[in-house]
Each structure stands twice: as structure tokens, then as C-alpha cells.
Design a protein around this motif. Sequence first.
Motif, PDB file in Angstrom:
ATOM      1  N   VAL A  49       0.860  -1.175   0.000  1.00 26.78           N
ATOM      2  CA  VAL A  49       0.000   0.000   0.000  1.00 26.78           C
ATOM      3  C   VAL A  49       0.902   1.232   0.000  1.00 26.78           C
ATOM      4  CG1 VAL A  49      -1.960  -1.090   1.163  1.00 26.78           C
ATOM      5  CG2 VAL A  49      -0.173   0.006   2.522  1.00 26.78           C
ATOM      6  N   PRO A  50       0.490   2.306  -0.658  1.00 28.73           N
ATOM      7  CA  PRO A  50       1.300   3.525  -0.674  1.00 28.73           C
ATOM      8  C   PRO A  50       1.026   4.402   0.542  1.00 28.73           C
ATOM      9  CG  PRO A  50      -0.549   3.762  -2.171  1.00 28.73           C
ATOM     10  CD  PRO A  50      -0.655   2.390  -1.583  1.00 28.73           C
ATOM     11  N   ILE A  51       2.075   4.906   1.138  1.00 26.28           N
ATOM     12  CA  ILE A  51       1.982   5.870   2.230  1.00 26.28           C
ATOM     13  C   ILE A  51       2.684   7.144   1.774  1.00 26.28           C
ATOM     14  CG2 ILE A  51       2.702   6.404   4.596  1.00 26.28           C
ATOM     15  CD1 ILE A  51       2.557   3.451   5.225  1.00 26.28           C
ATOM     16  N   MET A  52       2.048   8.280   2.020  1.00 26.14           N
ATOM     17  CA  MET A  52       2.614   9.553   1.587  1.00 26.14           C
ATOM     18  C   MET A  52       3.525  10.128   2.670  1.00 26.14           C
ATOM     19  SD  MET A  52       1.411   9.774  -1.426  1.00 26.14           S
ATOM     20  CE  MET A  52       1.863  11.456  -1.879  1.00 26.14           C
ATOM     21  N   ASN A  53       4.756  10.436   2.290  1.00 22.24           N
ATOM     22  CA  ASN A  53       5.726  11.079   3.170  1.00 22.24           C
ATOM     23  C   ASN A  53       6.065  12.459   2.621  1.00 22.24           C
ATOM     24  OD1 ASN A  53       7.961   8.920   4.970  1.00 22.24           O
ATOM     25  ND2 ASN A  53       5.824   8.540   4.523  1.00 22.24           N
ATOM     26  N   TYR A  54       6.420  13.381   3.531  1.00 23.12           N
ATOM     27  CA  TYR A  54       6.686  14.752   3.120  1.00 23.12           C
ATOM     28  C   TYR A  54       7.992  15.258   3.720  1.00 23.12           C
ATOM     29  CZ  TYR A  54       1.930  14.286   1.613  1.00 23.12           C
ATOM     30  OH  TYR A  54       0.810  13.822   0.995  1.00 23.12           O
ATOM     31  N   ASN A  55       8.704  16.048   2.916  1.00 23.75           N
ATOM     32  CA  ASN A  55       9.993  16.607   3.306  1.00 23.75           C
ATOM     33  C   ASN A  55      10.015  18.108   3.070  1.00 23.75           C
ATOM     34  OD1 ASN A  55      12.411  14.308   3.577  1.00 23.75           O
ATOM     35  ND2 ASN A  55      10.649  13.611   2.405  1.00 23.75           N
ATOM     36  N   ILE A  56      10.847  18.773   3.837  1.00 21.79           N
ATOM     37  CA  ILE A  56      11.112  20.188   3.615  1.00 21.79           C
ATOM     38  C   ILE A  56      12.622  20.400   3.591  1.00 21.79           C
ATOM     39  CG2 ILE A  56       8.971  21.070   4.619  1.00 21.79           C
ATOM     40  CD1 ILE A  56      10.495  21.567   7.235  1.00 21.79           C
ATOM     41  N   ALA A  57      13.029  21.478   2.970  1.00 19.29           N
ATOM     42  CA  ALA A  57      14.421  21.929   3.017  1.00 19.29           C
ATOM     43  C   ALA A  57      14.414  23.392   3.404  1.00 19.29           C
ATOM     44  CB  ALA A  57      15.110  21.726   1.675  1.00 19.29           C
TER      45      ALA A  57
ATOM     46  N   VAL B  40       5.950   6.471  13.269  1.00 17.46           N
ATOM     47  CA  VAL B  40       5.903   7.580  12.322  1.00 17.46           C
ATOM     48  C   VAL B  40       7.101   8.466  12.652  1.00 17.46           C
ATOM     49  CG1 VAL B  40       4.546   9.477  11.393  1.00 17.46           C
ATOM     50  CG2 VAL B  40       3.395   7.429  12.240  1.00 17.46           C
ATOM     51  N   LEU B  41       8.199   8.158  12.022  1.00  9.15           N
ATOM     52  CA  LEU B  41       9.478   8.699  12.463  1.00  9.15           C
ATOM     53  C   LEU B  41       9.760  10.073  11.863  1.00  9.15           C
ATOM     54  CD1 LEU B  41      12.401   6.948  10.554  1.00  9.15           C
ATOM     55  CD2 LEU B  41      10.032   6.860   9.775  1.00  9.15           C
ATOM     56  N   ASN B  42      10.654  10.793  12.550  1.00  8.64           N
ATOM     57  CA  ASN B  42      11.309  11.959  11.987  1.00  8.64           C
ATOM     58  C   ASN B  42      12.654  11.517  11.426  1.00  8.64           C
ATOM     59  OD1 ASN B  42       9.325  13.865  12.851  1.00  8.64           O
ATOM     60  ND2 ASN B  42      10.214  13.840  14.898  1.00  8.64           N
ATOM     61  N   TYR B  43      13.061  12.116  10.302  1.00  3.50           N
ATOM     62  CA  TYR B  43      14.370  11.810   9.728  1.00  3.50           C
ATOM     63  C   TYR B  43      14.902  13.091   9.100  1.00  3.50           C
ATOM     64  CZ  TYR B  43      11.258  11.166   5.688  1.00  3.50           C
ATOM     65  OH  TYR B  43      10.286  11.328   4.723  1.00  3.50           O
ATOM     66  N   PHE B  44      16.185  13.340   9.284  1.00  2.00           N
ATOM     67  CA  PHE B  44      16.714  14.632   8.877  1.00  2.00           C
ATOM     68  C   PHE B  44      18.221  14.571   8.712  1.00  2.00           C
ATOM     69  CE2 PHE B  44      15.488  14.317  13.317  1.00  2.00           C
ATOM     70  CZ  PHE B  44      16.658  14.555  14.020  1.00  2.00           C
TER      71      PHE B  44
ATOM     72  N   ARG C 136      21.591  23.286   4.325  1.00  3.53           N
ATOM     73  CA  ARG C 136      20.162  23.316   4.611  1.00  3.53           C
ATOM     74  C   ARG C 136      19.836  22.119   5.500  1.00  3.53           C
ATOM     75  NH1 ARG C 136      17.593  26.345   0.343  1.00  3.53           N
ATOM     76  NH2 ARG C 136      19.069  26.798  -1.334  1.00  3.53           N
ATOM     77  N   LEU C 137      18.815  22.261   6.320  1.00  5.44           N
ATOM     78  CA  LEU C 137      18.283  21.100   7.018  1.00  5.44           C
ATOM     79  C   LEU C 137      17.191  20.495   6.148  1.00  5.44           C
ATOM     80  CD1 LEU C 137      18.320  19.401   9.671  1.00  5.44           C
ATOM     81  CD2 LEU C 137      16.346  20.777  10.390  1.00  5.44           C
ATOM     82  N   ILE C 138      17.380  19.229   5.755  1.00  6.69           N
ATOM     83  CA  ILE C 138      16.357  18.484   5.034  1.00  6.69           C
ATOM     84  C   ILE C 138      15.660  17.611   6.064  1.00  6.69           C
ATOM     85  CG2 ILE C 138      15.904  16.784   3.238  1.00  6.69           C
ATOM     86  CD1 ILE C 138      18.289  17.863   1.724  1.00  6.69           C
ATOM     87  N   PHE C 139      14.376  17.838   6.247  1.00  6.86           N
ATOM     88  CA  PHE C 139      13.637  17.223   7.359  1.00  6.86           C
ATOM     89  C   PHE C 139      12.380  16.550   6.838  1.00  6.86           C
ATOM     90  CE2 PHE C 139      11.068  16.758  11.075  1.00  6.86           C
ATOM     91  CZ  PHE C 139      11.927  16.737  12.164  1.00  6.86           C
ATOM     92  N   GLY C 140      12.204  15.292   7.197  1.00  8.21           N
ATOM     93  CA  GLY C 140      10.982  14.563   6.908  1.00  8.21           C
ATOM     94  C   GLY C 140      10.264  14.243   8.201  1.00  8.21           C
ATOM     95  N   GLY C 141       8.983  14.527   8.257  1.00  6.92           N
ATOM     96  CA  GLY C 141       8.223  14.260   9.476  1.00  6.92           C
ATOM     97  C   GLY C 141       6.748  14.111   9.187  1.00  6.92           C
ATOM     98  N   GLY C 142       6.108  13.196   9.890  1.00 11.07           N
ATOM     99  CA  GLY C 142       4.695  12.946   9.686  1.00 11.07           C
ATOM    100  C   GLY C 142       4.464  12.152   8.412  1.00 11.07           C
TER     101      GLY C 142
END
Length: 422
Positions: free
Chosen positions: A251-259, A282-286, A293-299
Motif C-alpha cells: 500500500v502507498p503511504i505519503m511522506n513529506y519533506n522540507i528543506a 511515524v518517524l522523523n528523519y533529517f 540546509r536542514l532536510i527534514f521529513g516528518g509525519g
Amino acid sequence: MTDPLAYSYYAATAQAWRPRAFEGDLECDVAVIGGGFTGLSAALACAERGYSVIVVEAEHIGFGASGRNGGQLIPGLRWTASELEAEFGRERADALFDLCWRQNRVKARIEKHSIACDLKAGHLEAAWTPGDFDAMKREADYQAKRFGYASNVVAKPDMGTHIATPLYHGGIHDPQGGHFHPLNYAIGLAQAAEAAGVRFIEGEKADLIFDLGLVKNELFLSDRTIWAEFFINATDAWIGQLEPDLGRYTVPIMNYNIATAPLANADALLPSDAAVADSRFVLNYFRLSADKRLIFGGGERYSQTPPRDIAAFVRPFMAQVFPQIADAKIDYGWGGAVAVTMNRLPHIGRDGNVFYAHGFSGHGALVTTLAGELIAEAMAGTAERFDVLASLPSKPFPGGKWLRRPLATLGLLWYALRDRLG
């Protein structure tokens, strides 16, 4: 299709890539569907073995998770080595550990082809709870004694050497892990494959594989056909569109990142420049990019409809970890689908002349390259290492076409709730 989530920091800083046009018939030994890490590494490895190869990508190289992920290189699988041994026994655990922890084929490819993708060493798994840290220490001790695998236990008072937050209760630093610019790695693989003779078709969708087990079988595109002896389905989150039966396994799960914008205090946030992922479900990864830049994935979201404002969606997770940059300017926000299996182990195998590998469950930046190369080995007649991964158990999600995703979502929401309660 036009995908607003595809524009990212990686897309903005990607190397130039445009495949060479080719003429003549569409005939080859191996047709690869999917231009991500799995398909590209398989195509390159097949070409190195003398096969003629065509890669078909519906969009552009690295369009999917391979070009949008957090860039974290984490040795192993989603199961720990001790879990693998408890479930599968000593012999299979040895084989899996050798492949998935010791075989860094990403680093080998980067070095061999001089791929410029900002490769850096070091990965930190950060403990969300004291109990998580105790489990990490036990696993690190097990891996050291059982496999001679060296990682560094970081107690809570020493976490400041890696990360400027009091949020975590310790961690494990793995010098064999690391991080990189994933889209530039994908483009580098494509360039190396093209130099080895691989032909590329971008912007054309594969509709049907017609495998009769003949010397030449058919892959139907929108308005033409590729004749090939073997096929490699490396479409991951989109695999069900081409082969619905395989689509039942993920199944696909949507993950989101910011920079963020480049940060003056970037080195103070992550002094060792390691990539970090925490131990929550539901981890944070960065991590830090090459330009600080800080590349951060969360939620994550279980609907495929993205939030209206990705930066606003991810910012609270970043601010919880790093309140000192809670108001930092965010230059990029993007996301994409991660294909997840029921047991979080990849689903790899062969059906006649069709090889497939998908469902890496958010842990694929290293093992996808390995999987592609093992497919090439198996195609050439040496399947022992391929069989190690292909023998991992996998079951389709229950519920059929219409209920599979809702039922999976309920289970995932339960584990996400445990994060909040724990």
C-alpha cells in the motif's frame, strides 16, 4: 502526468540529464520498467554482463521515491538482525546480514562511476524512549558479538556530539551508514548505464507485459511495442498499474519533506554531519545538505491527497526537534509515495521471464541498488544471492481491491497512535 510534489530541493539542484535518442526497432534482451534505483542498477548490471537493455520510464529518471526520498543510507532492513535470526534461523540470518549490512553497493557504484551526489558518512538512530534505547543497545551488542559489526552506542549525555536537542534518550551511530543527494545518484546511475549501452525511453507509460516464455516477448507501450526476452518490473508504488496481482502486496503511504534555507548554525544543529532517523513508528528523519540546509521529513498521511501547504505540515515536527530554528525560512516542500508491505520486508521475486522488486517500505536507498544487481545475477544464471532476498516471506494485504487500503490504514493509524501515547 504533472506532479506538483515532484518539485523539490533535489529537482532544483539536479545535474543535467537528457537521454540520447535512438532509432531502429525496439528489441532487446532485457526491458526494464521504472527509472529509479532498482531499475537503473539492474539495467547497468545487465549491460555490464553483455545484455542489450532498454529502460522505460513513464516520467523522467528518478521521478518516484528514488528522486524524492530523505537521502538516508541506512544499512540493513526494517527488521533487526536479531529478529531475522529468531524468525529464519542462523544460516539465513548470516546470508541476509552479509547482503544487507555488509554490501554497500551504493558506495561502490558512486566510487566506480565518479557520481557527484554529496555522499557523506554516518547515520544515527535516535531513541524516542528509554526503552527504545535499551533495545538499541542490546541489538548493537548482538551485532558486534554475532557478526563483528561495529557501531557506536551514544548515551543521552553524549548525544550533543551528534545532535543539538535534548529530545532523545540516546542512540546508535553507524559509521557504515550515511546520506546523499538521491536524485543526482539516480542520474549518475543512468549516465553510467547509458555509457554501458543502455537505451532510455522517458515519458512513455508501459501498459502490459505479454510474457509467453518465448525467446522474444512483448512489452506494450502507449503506441508501440518492445520485444525482449526478460522484463524487470521496478515500478514500486505504481506496480499495481502494470501488474495488479503484485499491487496487492503493498500500500502507498505519503511522506513529506522540507528543506530550509541555508542555515548559519547548521553545523551546531548536527555537529557530526550524520543523517538522523528516530525510533518512532511515524518517524522523523533529517540531515544537512551540502549547502547547509536542514532536510527534514516528518509525519505521514494515509490519504494520497497532499496537504495544501507541505511546509506548514512538516514545520511542527521540525520545531519539536529543533525549537531553535522553529521559524527558519523553508525554501522547498515536497513529498511522494512509499510502497509498504505488510511485514515491512521487500517483496522480490520472479514469475517466468518477469523479475520484480518492490515494497522497500521506506528503507530502500541502499537495498534497491543491491536488488537490481542481484536480479542481473539471477538472469545470468547465478541465483543464490537473489534467492536470499526472494525467499523473504510476503503476503498480500487483506481486503481485495476496494478494502485493502482502508484496512491497512486502520492498522497504520493504530501504530501512529501508540507513538503519541508512548
